[in-house]
Design a protein around this motif. Structure first.
Motif, short mmCIF file in Angstrom:
data_model
loop_
_atom_site.label_atom_id
_atom_site.label_comp_id
_atom_site.label_asym_id
_atom_site.label_seq_id
_atom_site.Cartn_x
_atom_site.Cartn_y
_atom_site.Cartn_z
N PRO A 174 0.83 -1.22 0.00
CA PRO A 174 0.00 0.00 0.00
C PRO A 174 0.86 1.26 0.00
N PHE A 175 0.52 2.18 -0.88
CA PHE A 175 1.19 3.49 -0.95
C PHE A 175 0.13 4.54 -0.68
N CYS A 176 0.19 5.15 0.50
CA CYS A 176 -0.91 6.02 0.88
C CYS A 176 -0.44 7.35 1.49
N GLY A 177 0.82 7.66 1.38
CA GLY A 177 1.33 8.92 1.91
C GLY A 177 1.65 9.88 0.77
N SER A 178 2.83 10.46 0.84
CA SER A 178 3.29 11.36 -0.21
C SER A 178 3.64 10.54 -1.46
N ASN A 179 3.43 11.13 -2.63
CA ASN A 179 3.84 10.47 -3.87
C ASN A 179 5.09 11.12 -4.47
N GLN A 180 5.80 11.92 -3.66
CA GLN A 180 7.03 12.56 -4.10
C GLN A 180 8.18 11.56 -4.00
N LEU A 181 8.65 11.09 -5.14
CA LEU A 181 9.73 10.09 -5.19
C LEU A 181 11.06 10.82 -5.31
N ASN A 182 11.83 10.83 -4.22
CA ASN A 182 13.08 11.60 -4.20
C ASN A 182 14.19 10.82 -4.90
N HIS A 183 14.01 10.69 -6.20
CA HIS A 183 14.96 9.95 -7.03
C HIS A 183 14.72 10.36 -8.47
N PHE A 184 15.55 9.81 -9.40
CA PHE A 184 15.34 10.14 -10.81
C PHE A 184 14.84 8.95 -11.62
N PHE A 185 14.66 7.79 -10.94
CA PHE A 185 13.99 6.66 -11.57
C PHE A 185 13.40 5.77 -10.48
N CYS A 186 12.62 4.78 -10.88
CA CYS A 186 11.92 3.93 -9.92
C CYS A 186 12.84 2.82 -9.43
N ASP A 187 13.59 3.10 -8.39
CA ASP A 187 14.49 2.13 -7.79
C ASP A 187 13.86 1.59 -6.51
N ILE A 188 14.38 0.48 -6.01
CA ILE A 188 13.76 -0.18 -4.86
C ILE A 188 13.78 0.68 -3.59
N PRO A 189 14.96 1.20 -3.14
CA PRO A 189 14.98 1.93 -1.87
C PRO A 189 14.01 3.11 -1.80
N PRO A 190 13.95 4.02 -2.80
CA PRO A 190 13.01 5.14 -2.68
C PRO A 190 11.54 4.71 -2.76
N ILE A 191 11.25 3.64 -3.50
CA ILE A 191 9.88 3.14 -3.57
C ILE A 191 9.45 2.59 -2.21
N LEU A 192 10.32 1.82 -1.57
CA LEU A 192 9.98 1.26 -0.26
C LEU A 192 9.80 2.35 0.80
N GLN A 193 10.52 3.45 0.65
CA GLN A 193 10.37 4.55 1.60
C GLN A 193 8.99 5.19 1.53
N LEU A 194 8.30 5.05 0.40
CA LEU A 194 6.96 5.64 0.24
C LEU A 194 5.86 4.67 0.66
N ALA A 195 6.20 3.39 0.87
CA ALA A 195 5.18 2.41 1.26
C ALA A 195 4.75 2.67 2.69
N CYS A 196 3.44 2.60 2.94
CA CYS A 196 2.96 2.90 4.29
C CYS A 196 2.60 1.64 5.07
N GLY A 197 2.72 0.47 4.44
CA GLY A 197 2.49 -0.77 5.16
C GLY A 197 3.76 -1.32 5.76
N ASP A 198 3.68 -2.52 6.30
CA ASP A 198 4.85 -3.19 6.87
C ASP A 198 5.71 -3.74 5.73
N THR A 199 6.93 -3.23 5.61
CA THR A 199 7.81 -3.63 4.51
C THR A 199 8.89 -4.62 4.95
N PHE A 200 8.76 -5.15 6.18
CA PHE A 200 9.82 -6.01 6.71
C PHE A 200 10.08 -7.22 5.81
N MET A 201 9.00 -7.91 5.41
CA MET A 201 9.16 -9.11 4.59
C MET A 201 9.74 -8.77 3.22
N ILE A 202 9.33 -7.63 2.67
CA ILE A 202 9.87 -7.20 1.37
C ILE A 202 11.36 -6.88 1.51
#
Length: 318
Positions: A174-202
């Protein structure tokens, strides 16, 4: 204004339907300079790797397993950088830097697949050098055309099913907070920072995939080069040792640049990621390293240089 998307059923959250790249918008005065610099780098990458792909295909003296894998690697580099740089150049020229959820997932998927393929091809190249130096008499028998094609095909297709599932799981969060991706492409670390659920397993899955795709190939390459170096040091002649080292030095430099920055980026825990460092490291393994690869392989390889000297005058005449 942030385009967050639709309200969730709970009513107190908003589900993201697109992302907005922040990229390098925090340095507005440098936009034109960055555009020009990245455009020149992209041109160098395309021309350098296209030239290596072409000469290793047409020059009779370069029809060996080593240059077969180098041709695959150079073509892969063109695909790899074309996932991120054209979009980066476009975003540097416009105000609207939004990317749809689906487009972001597709970009991440191809970036990860080509990145994994690069790890595997670099490993195959190390194996080729290992056989050539440690088992020179059996080299033509072991590294036959059929095995080379099988290894290359395996490198290209192995990452496809893994990253289909991996990308699906990341974008199922689930992505339910800000949609500002502080990067220049869709990489894993910045995408996970925007996820609002539990990302431990991911995050655990990221480490597992990183171990399979990056760490294990890197350890195989290191193991190959331990054997290679120990064999080279046993060679009786200084000239023989120098020649053997020269055939491996280019590959070692590329391995150090690519794997070093990749392992640092994807092996760190989510809490230790900083956007500035992530962007810097990403620039290194997505743009800087691919730019140096054709330079390294051309300037440090006498066979490629000789083939270039034969090929370029004909091309200029045409």
């Amino acid at each position: 204004m942030e385009s967050l998307g639709q309200s969730s059923p709970q009513g107190n959250q908003t589900t993201i339907t697109d992302f907005i790249f922040i990229g390098f918008s925090d340095v507005p005065d440098l936009q034109e300079f960055l555009f020009g610099m990245f455009l020149i780098i992209y041109g160098i990458i395309l021309m350098g790797n296209s030239l290596i792909t072409l000469i290793t295909k047409v020059d009779p003296s370069l029809q060996t397993p080593m240059y077969f894998f180098l041709r695959n690697f150079s073509f892969l580099e063109i695909c790899y950088v074309s996932v991120t740089i054209p979009r980066l150049l476009t975003d540097l020229c416009r105000q609207n830097r939004s990317i749809s959820f689906l487009a972001c997932a597709i970009q991440m998927y191809f970036f990860l697949v080509f990145g994994a393929t690069e790890c595997f091809i670099l490993t195959a190249m190390a194996y080729d050098r290992y056989v050539a130096i440690c088992n020179p008499l059996l080299y033509p028998l072991i590294m036959n055309g059929r095995l080379c094609i099988q290894l290359a095909a395996g490198c290209w297709v192995t990452g496809i099913p893994v990253h289909i599932g991996f990308t699906y799981l990341i974008f199922s969060l689930p992505f339910c907070g800000s949609n500002q991706l502080n990067h220049f492409f869709c990489d894993i670390p910045p995408i996970l920072q925007l996820a609002c659920g539990d990302t431990f397993m991911i995050e655990i899955l990221v480490y597992v995939v990183c171990a399979l795709v990056v760490t294990i190939p890197f350890m195989l390459i290191l193991g190959s080069y331990v054997k290679i170096i120990s064999t080279i040091l046993k060679l009786p002649s200084v000239a023989g040792r120098a020649k053997a080292f020269s055939t491996c030095s280019s590959h070692l430099m590329v391995v150090a640049l690519f794997f070093g920055s990749g392992i640092i980026t994807y092996s760190r825990p989510k809490s230790s990621h900083s956007t500035g460092m992530d962007k810097f490291l990403s620039l290194f393994y997505t743009i800087v390293t691919p730019m140096f690869n054709p330079i390294i392989y051309c300037l440090r390889n006498k066979d490629v240089l000789a083939a270039l000297k034969k090929f370029l005058p004909k091309w200029i005449v045409l």
